[in-house]
Design an enzyme around this catalytic site. Sequence first.
Site: not given
Length: 424
Positions: A66, A111-113, A152
Site C-alpha cells: 500500500v 507505505a507498507k507491505g 517489519d
Amino acid sequence: MDHKIEPLYDGPLFRNAIQTLDESAKIINCDPNVLERLKRPRRCITVSVPVRMDDYSVKVFTGYRVQYSPTLGPYKGGIRYHQNVDLQEVVGLAALMTFKNSVLGLPLGGAKGGITVDPTKLSRTEKQNLTRRYASEIGPFVGPTKDIPAPDVGTDPQTMAWFMDTYSQEQGGFAQPGVVTGKPVEIGGSLGRNHATGLGVVYVAEKAFEVCKMSMKGATIAIQGFGNVGSFAAKFAHDRGARIVAVSDVSGGIYNGDGLDIPEVLEYIKAHKFLKGYPKASPISNEELLEVKCDALFPCALENQIDTHNAEKIQAKIIVEGANGPITNAATKILSKRGVFIAPDVIANGGGVIVSYFEWVQDTMALFWDEDEVNAKLKVLITKAFDKGYTMAQEKNVDMRSAAMAVSVQRLEKAMLLRGLYPR
Ligand code: NAD
C-alpha cells in the site's frame, strides 16, 4: 465526531489513525480538502504469490503493498509476514508510516507491505521462494526512487537481501542496494541500524526528562519487552546512569529496586533466551511491571498494553513509547489528565526509520558513515522532531501525541498546497 472512513479500508488500526488525524487537523485548522485526501491511500497493490513448497506442492499466498502518500518523497515502509495481515491492516500501517515520516522531517512518503502467512511455519527455502516471488510481483512499483521497503514483523535483514537480489536481477543484474533498507552491512546496510530504535528511545527519553525538569542519571526506569527495542533501550539508559529497576519479556518480568545489572542481564538472555529465572531479582508479571513505582516507563513490546483498566494505576511520571501503539487513545487522555508526560511512538520509536533513511542515503551516494556518525545524525533528527512536537504541545495546550500528529499533518498540508495538488 463522525470519522468518515472508506469501507474498503476500514479496520481497527486505520480507524484509530483517522481518529487521531481528525483531532490533530482541528488543532491546526487543516484545509478540509487536504484532510479528505489524507484519509485515503494513493494506491493499493494486491498480488498473488505462488510458492513451490518443500514437498513440491504449490501454495498461493496473498501479498500487499500500500503506497499511502508520495507527497514528501519516495514511499517508505516495512514488509510484514504474519497470518493476520489483510488489506485493512496494511492500509492502517501505511497511513502511520506517512505520519511518522512526516513528523520526523524525512523526505519520504509512507507505505507498507505484507503477506498473509505464518512465517514460523515456512522452511528457510520456502521463505526465500516467497520473498523472491513477492519482490518480483511488486517489482514494477518499487525502486530506489519510487518505494523503498524495509523489515517489519516476520521479516529481517536476510529477507531484505533476497528482495534486493531479486530486484537487481530483474534490473539487468546490476546491484540496486537502494531498493530496500535494513540489509546486512556487507551488501549496503548501515552501521548502527540494529540498535537505532532503542538508542532513539533513549535520546527521546533524555529530552522528556529535560522538559519534566528531571534527570536520567539516577532515575528509575521500568521497561516492558526485552527484544530489539527494549534491550538496547535498557543498555543505553543504563550506560547513562539510569537505574533500570524492572524489565520483562514474553516469559515474565524481573524486578530489583536497587537497579538491575543490565550487561549481566543481557549475558543471561544470550545463554537462556528468556528472562525467567534470572537470579539477582524477584519475578513480577508483565502487568505488575507496568505499575511499578518508577520515574519512567518504556513500553517496548506490544500494542494496547495500557488501557482504561490500568491507566489510573501507572506510577511513572514519564512514558516513552518504544512499541507501536502501547497506550490506547482513551488511556492517553487519562494519563495526560494525571500529568504523566507521554513521548508518543511516532517520534519515540522513529530511530529505526531514521537510520533506514540514512541507509538509503548512503546507498544512493555509495559512501558509508561510521557508527558514531550515524548515532550523532540520529540524535539530531529525533531531537528536532521532539522539539517541534513539544513546541506545538505548549502552543496549543494539547498532549504530545496530538501535537506530534498536528506537526505531521501541518507539514503534509504545506507540501500538498505548495505542490498545487489541492488549492484552496
Ligand atoms: P522483538 O520481537 O525483538 O521483541 C519483542 C519483545 O517483546 C520480546 O522481548 C518479547 O519476549 C516481548 N514480548 C512478547 N510478548 C510479550 C508480552 N505479552 N508481554 C511482554 N513482553 C512481550 O520486537 P522489537 O523489534 O523489539 O519490537 C517491539 C515493538 O517495537 C513492536 O511494537 C514494534 O512494532 C516496535 N518497533 C520496532 C522497531 C524496530 O526497529 N525493531 C521500530 C519501530 C517500532
